[in-house]
Design a protein around this motif. Structure first.
Motif, mmCIF file in Angstrom:
data_model
loop_
_atom_site.group_PDB
_atom_site.id
_atom_site.type_symbol
_atom_site.label_atom_id
_atom_site.label_comp_id
_atom_site.label_asym_id
_atom_site.label_seq_id
_atom_site.Cartn_x
_atom_site.Cartn_y
_atom_site.Cartn_z
ATOM 1 N N UNK A 64 30.658 10.218 45.262
ATOM 2 C CA UNK A 64 30.193 10.780 43.998
ATOM 3 C C UNK A 64 31.026 11.982 43.569
ATOM 4 N N UNK A 65 31.393 12.809 44.536
ATOM 5 C CA UNK A 65 32.167 14.008 44.208
ATOM 6 C C UNK A 65 33.495 13.616 43.560
ATOM 7 N N UNK A 66 34.158 12.602 44.120
ATOM 8 C CA UNK A 66 35.421 12.145 43.551
ATOM 9 C C UNK A 66 35.206 11.500 42.180
ATOM 10 N N UNK A 67 34.109 10.779 42.040
ATOM 11 C CA UNK A 67 33.809 10.156 40.753
ATOM 12 C C UNK A 67 33.623 11.218 39.673
ATOM 13 N N UNK A 68 32.886 12.259 40.015
ATOM 14 C CA UNK A 68 32.656 13.345 39.054
ATOM 15 C C UNK A 68 33.966 14.041 38.709
ATOM 16 N N UNK A 69 34.803 14.293 39.729
ATOM 17 C CA UNK A 69 36.109 14.913 39.470
ATOM 18 C C UNK A 69 36.950 14.032 38.542
ATOM 19 N N UNK B 52 44.886 9.234 39.346
ATOM 20 C CA UNK B 52 44.472 8.651 40.626
ATOM 21 C C UNK B 52 44.287 9.704 41.721
ATOM 22 N N UNK B 53 44.935 10.841 41.592
ATOM 23 C CA UNK B 53 44.807 11.884 42.610
ATOM 24 C C UNK B 53 43.403 12.430 42.758
ATOM 25 N N UNK B 54 42.537 12.153 41.793
ATOM 26 C CA UNK B 54 41.156 12.625 41.910
ATOM 27 C C UNK B 54 40.292 11.692 42.746
ATOM 28 N N UNK B 55 40.706 10.432 42.878
ATOM 29 C CA UNK B 55 39.870 9.480 43.625
ATOM 30 C C UNK B 55 40.567 8.913 44.852
ATOM 31 N N UNK B 56 41.897 8.912 44.876
ATOM 32 C CA UNK B 56 42.644 8.406 46.029
ATOM 33 C C UNK B 56 43.150 9.593 46.841
ATOM 34 N N UNK B 57 42.773 9.651 48.116
ATOM 35 C CA UNK B 57 43.072 10.828 48.927
ATOM 36 C C UNK B 57 44.131 10.583 49.997
ATOM 37 N N UNK B 58 44.710 9.389 50.020
ATOM 38 C CA UNK B 58 45.825 9.113 50.930
ATOM 39 C C UNK B 58 46.857 8.292 50.157
ATOM 40 N N UNK B 59 48.125 8.311 50.605
ATOM 41 C CA UNK B 59 49.138 7.516 49.906
ATOM 42 C C UNK B 59 48.814 6.024 49.880
ATOM 43 N N UNK B 60 48.323 5.493 51.001
ATOM 44 C CA UNK B 60 47.997 4.059 51.038
ATOM 45 C C UNK B 60 46.866 3.719 50.081
ATOM 46 N N UNK B 61 45.834 4.596 50.032
ATOM 47 C CA UNK B 61 44.730 4.342 49.105
ATOM 48 C C UNK B 61 45.207 4.397 47.656
ATOM 49 N N UNK B 62 46.137 5.300 47.380
ATOM 50 C CA UNK B 62 46.655 5.395 46.017
ATOM 51 C C UNK B 62 47.345 4.095 45.609
ATOM 52 N N UNK B 63 48.138 3.539 46.522
ATOM 53 C CA UNK B 63 48.826 2.281 46.225
ATOM 54 C C UNK B 63 47.830 1.137 46.052
ATOM 55 N N UNK B 64 46.813 1.105 46.922
ATOM 56 C CA UNK B 64 45.821 0.033 46.862
ATOM 57 C C UNK B 64 45.049 0.070 45.554
ATOM 58 N N UNK B 65 44.613 1.268 45.162
ATOM 59 C CA UNK B 65 43.851 1.398 43.920
ATOM 60 C C UNK B 65 44.742 1.132 42.707
ATOM 61 N N UNK B 66 45.981 1.641 42.756
ATOM 62 C CA UNK B 66 46.898 1.427 41.632
ATOM 63 C C UNK B 66 47.159 -0.057 41.413
ATOM 64 N N UNK B 67 47.255 -0.810 42.508
ATOM 65 C CA UNK B 67 47.493 -2.248 42.381
ATOM 66 C C UNK B 67 46.324 -2.964 41.727
ATOM 67 N N UNK B 68 45.128 -2.380 41.843
ATOM 68 C CA UNK B 68 43.931 -3.003 41.279
ATOM 69 C C UNK B 68 43.670 -2.576 39.835
ATOM 70 N N UNK B 69 44.399 -1.572 39.347
ATOM 71 C CA UNK B 69 44.105 -1.018 38.037
ATOM 72 C C UNK B 69 44.280 -2.011 36.886
ATOM 73 N N UNK B 70 45.361 -2.795 36.806
ATOM 74 C CA UNK B 70 45.514 -3.672 35.630
ATOM 75 C C UNK B 70 44.359 -4.620 35.400
ATOM 76 N N UNK B 71 43.838 -5.209 36.489
ATOM 77 C CA UNK B 71 42.726 -6.128 36.295
ATOM 78 C C UNK B 71 41.372 -5.445 36.286
ATOM 79 N N UNK B 72 41.335 -4.139 36.661
ATOM 80 C CA UNK B 72 40.047 -3.453 36.727
ATOM 81 C C UNK B 72 39.802 -2.570 35.515
ATOM 82 N N UNK B 73 40.847 -2.176 34.804
ATOM 83 C CA UNK B 73 40.689 -1.272 33.657
ATOM 84 C C UNK B 73 40.835 -2.035 32.347
ATOM 85 N N UNK B 74 40.304 -1.443 31.307
ATOM 86 C CA UNK B 74 40.449 -2.025 29.979
ATOM 87 C C UNK B 74 41.908 -1.889 29.536
#
Length: 283
Positions: free
Chosen positions: A233-238, A260-282
């Motif tokens: 929740x803290x990251x979501x609010x940030x 992404x720096x507000x929700x991804x706290x490691x380099x690997x997580x940043x890459x994983x989330x970034x890869x999901x962004x095109x199909x997850x975001x408007x």
């Protein structure tokens, strides 16, 4: 508080939205005078629950942050060695006993909670107990079972109004069975998107309703990815705060990638989330 429903309303009044399970756990802890152990993934609102409870009860909030190597001197009490030494140098120490009186006693969070003399008992948060050593848990048994602390030189201090005790754990290690037996227990889940949106709207009132809705739904899906640290929740609010600061009114891929720096706290997580962004975001 007379019922779980009242607990929920009182917490709601201080902007903490508790589900029925947590409201019931808090109610029983208050009614039975038992410590409450809250577990859950980092960022689900365990620490915030204790802070909100102190606000709801209009009582002091005392926090003990646990860490590896935490000692009794830092958590319960210790002696003011500098004052004792000065006492000796001034020739005012008649014997060893005169150096171990309440004049030289330093109250740390647990003893301060026990000796609190206000009209209402304080809320004591023992935060992230799983970070402390096994030996430290043993130091808590007397306090958790009897709301008392023994100082060998002075005797036992027992609370006239036992504090409301909340312990939190992220389950980085197993806690001792003896500690668990002394506590009531509740596991806090990540909130569902609808509840998460309600929480974020209160925390970031400047954010638009579509942005809050889309962001919390996105976070809910992101938690299903293979991440080292799922955003709480803290990251979501940030994140929503950052998007609102950029003037975003809805979730788009460009803004998501830039923040992404507000929700991804490691380099690997940043890459994983970034890869999901095109199909997850408007688009």
């Amino acid at each position: 508080m007379k019922s779980p429903e009242e607990v929920g309303r009182r917490l709601d009044a201080v902007d903490y939205l508790a589900d029925e399970g947590l409201a019931m756990a808090v109610f029983l802890a208050l009614r039975l005078g038992k410590p409450l152990l809250l577990e859950g993934e980092p960022g689900v609102g365990k620490t915030a629950a204790a802070k909100a409870l102190a606000q709801a009860l209009d009582t002091p909030f005392i926090r003990l942050q646990c860490y590896e190597g935490l000692t009794a001197g830092e958590a319960l009490y210790e002696w003011n060695y500098q004052r004792q030494l000065l006492h000796i140098r001034l020739g005012q120490a008649t014997d060893d006993a005169s150096l171990f009186t309440e004049d030289f006693l330093l109250e740390r969070p647990i003893l301060r909670a026990v000796r609190h003399d206000g009209p209402t008992p304080p809320v004591l948060l023992i935060d992230e107990i799983d970070r402390a050593d096994d030996e430290f848990e043993a130091l808590l048994f007397e306090f958790l079972g009897e709301a008392a602390v023994t100082v060998p030189e002075l005797g036992t201090f027992a609370a006239t109004r036992p504090p409301v005790v909340v312990l939190t754990s992220n389950r980085s290690r197993d806690l001792h069975d003896a500690l668990r037996r002394r506590c009531l227990y509740h596991w806090i889940e990540f909130p569902q998107p609808v509840q998460a949106a309600a929480i974020v709207r209160r925390a970031v009132p400047a954010a638009s309703a579509p942005l809050v809705r889309d962001a919390t739904e996105f976070i809910g899906r992101v938690r299903g990815l293979d991440l080292e640290k799922a955003p709480g929740l803290a990251e979501t609010i940030d994140w929503v705060s950052a998007l609102a600061a950029l003037g975003a009114t809805e979730l788009v891929a460009g803004d998501t990638l830039r923040t992404l720096g507000t929700i991804a706290k490691t380099p690997d997580d940043r890459l994983t989330i970034a890869a999901a962004v095109p199909q997850e975001s408007h688009p």
